[in-house]
Design a protein around this motif. Structure first.
Motif, short mmCIF file in Angstrom:
data_model
loop_
_atom_site.label_atom_id
_atom_site.label_comp_id
_atom_site.label_asym_id
_atom_site.label_seq_id
_atom_site.Cartn_x
_atom_site.Cartn_y
_atom_site.Cartn_z
N ASN A 107 0.85 -1.10 -0.01
CA ASN A 107 0.01 -0.03 0.16
C ASN A 107 0.75 1.19 0.06
N TRP A 108 0.29 2.50 0.20
CA TRP A 108 1.09 3.49 0.07
C TRP A 108 2.00 3.72 1.46
N GLY A 109 1.21 3.44 2.48
CA GLY A 109 2.15 3.62 3.90
C GLY A 109 2.72 2.46 4.26
N ALA A 110 3.86 2.48 5.00
CA ALA A 110 4.57 1.46 5.31
C ALA A 110 4.00 0.66 6.83
N PHE A 111 3.00 1.15 7.27
CA PHE A 111 2.61 0.61 8.42
C PHE A 111 1.43 -0.47 8.14
N TYR A 112 0.25 -0.04 7.56
CA TYR A 112 -0.82 -0.85 6.99
C TYR A 112 -0.35 -2.27 6.42
N GLY A 113 -0.54 -3.29 6.80
CA GLY A 113 -0.34 -4.56 6.19
C GLY A 113 1.02 -5.14 6.37
N THR A 114 1.91 -4.42 7.05
CA THR A 114 3.14 -4.94 7.39
C THR A 114 3.58 -5.25 8.82
N ASP A 115 4.81 -5.71 9.09
CA ASP A 115 5.29 -5.91 10.15
C ASP A 115 5.96 -4.73 10.78
N LEU A 116 5.89 -3.43 10.30
CA LEU A 116 6.80 -2.48 10.62
C LEU A 116 6.66 -2.17 12.04
N GLU A 117 5.20 -1.82 12.64
CA GLU A 117 5.16 -1.65 13.85
C GLU A 117 5.43 -2.49 14.86
N VAL A 118 5.21 -3.67 14.49
CA VAL A 118 5.82 -4.92 15.46
C VAL A 118 7.49 -4.81 15.71
N GLN A 119 7.90 -4.50 14.54
CA GLN A 119 9.73 -4.59 14.52
C GLN A 119 10.00 -3.33 15.33
N LEU A 120 9.34 -2.17 15.38
CA LEU A 120 9.61 -0.99 16.14
C LEU A 120 9.54 -1.45 17.18
N ARG A 121 8.03 -1.70 17.82
CA ARG A 121 7.47 -1.70 18.98
C ARG A 121 8.66 -2.85 19.95
N ARG A 122 9.08 -3.79 19.20
CA ARG A 122 9.96 -4.79 19.97
C ARG A 122 11.40 -4.15 20.30
N ARG A 123 11.67 -3.09 19.41
CA ARG A 123 13.08 -2.50 19.56
C ARG A 123 12.80 -1.51 20.74
N GLY A 124 11.73 -0.89 20.96
CA GLY A 124 11.46 0.24 21.92
C GLY A 124 11.47 1.36 21.30
N ILE A 125 11.32 1.50 19.96
CA ILE A 125 11.31 2.72 19.03
C ILE A 125 10.20 3.77 19.52
N ASP A 126 10.82 4.94 19.66
CA ASP A 126 9.53 6.00 19.73
C ASP A 126 9.73 7.28 18.78
N THR A 127 10.97 7.24 18.27
CA THR A 127 11.19 8.50 17.22
C THR A 127 11.60 7.76 15.92
N ILE A 128 10.70 8.40 14.81
CA ILE A 128 11.06 7.86 13.40
C ILE A 128 11.80 9.11 12.68
N ILE A 129 12.57 8.92 12.11
CA ILE A 129 13.36 9.95 10.97
C ILE A 129 12.90 9.25 9.67
N LEU A 130 12.19 10.14 8.86
CA LEU A 130 11.63 9.62 7.64
C LEU A 130 12.08 10.35 6.41
N SER A 131 12.21 9.37 5.50
CA SER A 131 12.81 10.11 4.03
C SER A 131 11.96 9.25 2.88
N GLY A 132 12.36 9.36 1.59
CA GLY A 132 11.98 8.82 0.73
C GLY A 132 11.26 9.37 -0.60
N ILE A 133 10.52 8.43 -1.23
CA ILE A 133 9.98 8.75 -2.32
C ILE A 133 8.65 8.32 -2.54
N ALA A 134 7.60 8.92 -2.74
CA ALA A 134 7.29 10.32 -3.21
C ALA A 134 6.74 10.93 -1.89
N THR A 135 7.33 12.06 -1.69
CA THR A 135 6.79 12.92 -0.64
C THR A 135 5.41 12.91 -0.18
#
Length: 195
Positions: A107-135
């Protein structure tokens, strides 16, 4: 105020820096190569630190493709080349980098339908630095998802680009400044150095 990062709680999330997107001509206001160079530079600074580096790529030309009924003429669905989703940043496939993960989205976003949030929460991430294409598409959708999930967000204005300069500028100025902070590549590198 001097800004720093808690690297252990920080993820650098790069959206769709893949062959079929980042190597397209006519990206604005920055070329694909300029964006790739800046992302590689930041990722190298974070390689094998306590931070998490996330390379996100999209694959949506199979049965999972969305087919909404829209008011605009649909973009013709053509078979994508086999290497469309291949990462083009050297660091993305560097096996010596131990703090890097890959996320495949449909999908357009990296969270819906992926394991991104699980990966981040397991690592204790609270800050995201974001970049890429298309803005205004993948980066914006991911930023909004991150905001809604309660992450602190830092968007890197010159490490992202779009197919339309006005959309890039409007998204950065009117959306990203409301849901987080906007910084340059140099400012992010300085924050990493102080952390």
């Amino acid at each position: 105020m001097v800004e720093t990062l808690n690297l252990k709680k920080t993820a650098f999330v790069m959206i769709d820096l893949q062959k079929g997107i980042a190597l397209r001509p006519h990206l604005v206001p920055y070329s694909g190569q300029q964006v790739l160079d800046k992302n590689e530079r930041i990722a190298k600074k974070l390689a094998n630190t306590q931070a998490t580096i996330v390379c996100v790529h999209v694959k949506n030309d199979g049965p999972e493709i969305l087919r909404p009924i829209t008011d605009q003429t649909p973009i013709s669905v053509q078979k994508q080349p086999a290497d469309f989703s291949d990462f083009v940043l050297p660091i993305a496939t560097d096996s010596s980098v131990k703090n890097l993960i890959h996320v495949k989205k449909h999908n357009w976003g990296a969270f819906y339908g992926t394991d991104l949030e699980v990966q981040l929460r397991r690592r204790g991430i609270d800050t995201i630095i974001l970049s890429g294409i298309a803005t205004s598409i993948g980066v914006d959708t991911t930023a909004r998802e991150a905001y809604q999930a309660g992450y602190q967000l830092i968007s890197i204005e010159d490490a992202m680009t779009d197919f339309n300069a006005a959309l890039h500028n409007d998204t950065v100025e009117h959306i990203f400044t409301r849901i987080g902070r906007v910084r340059t590549t140099l400012e992010i590198i300085e924050m990493i150095a102080r952390s």
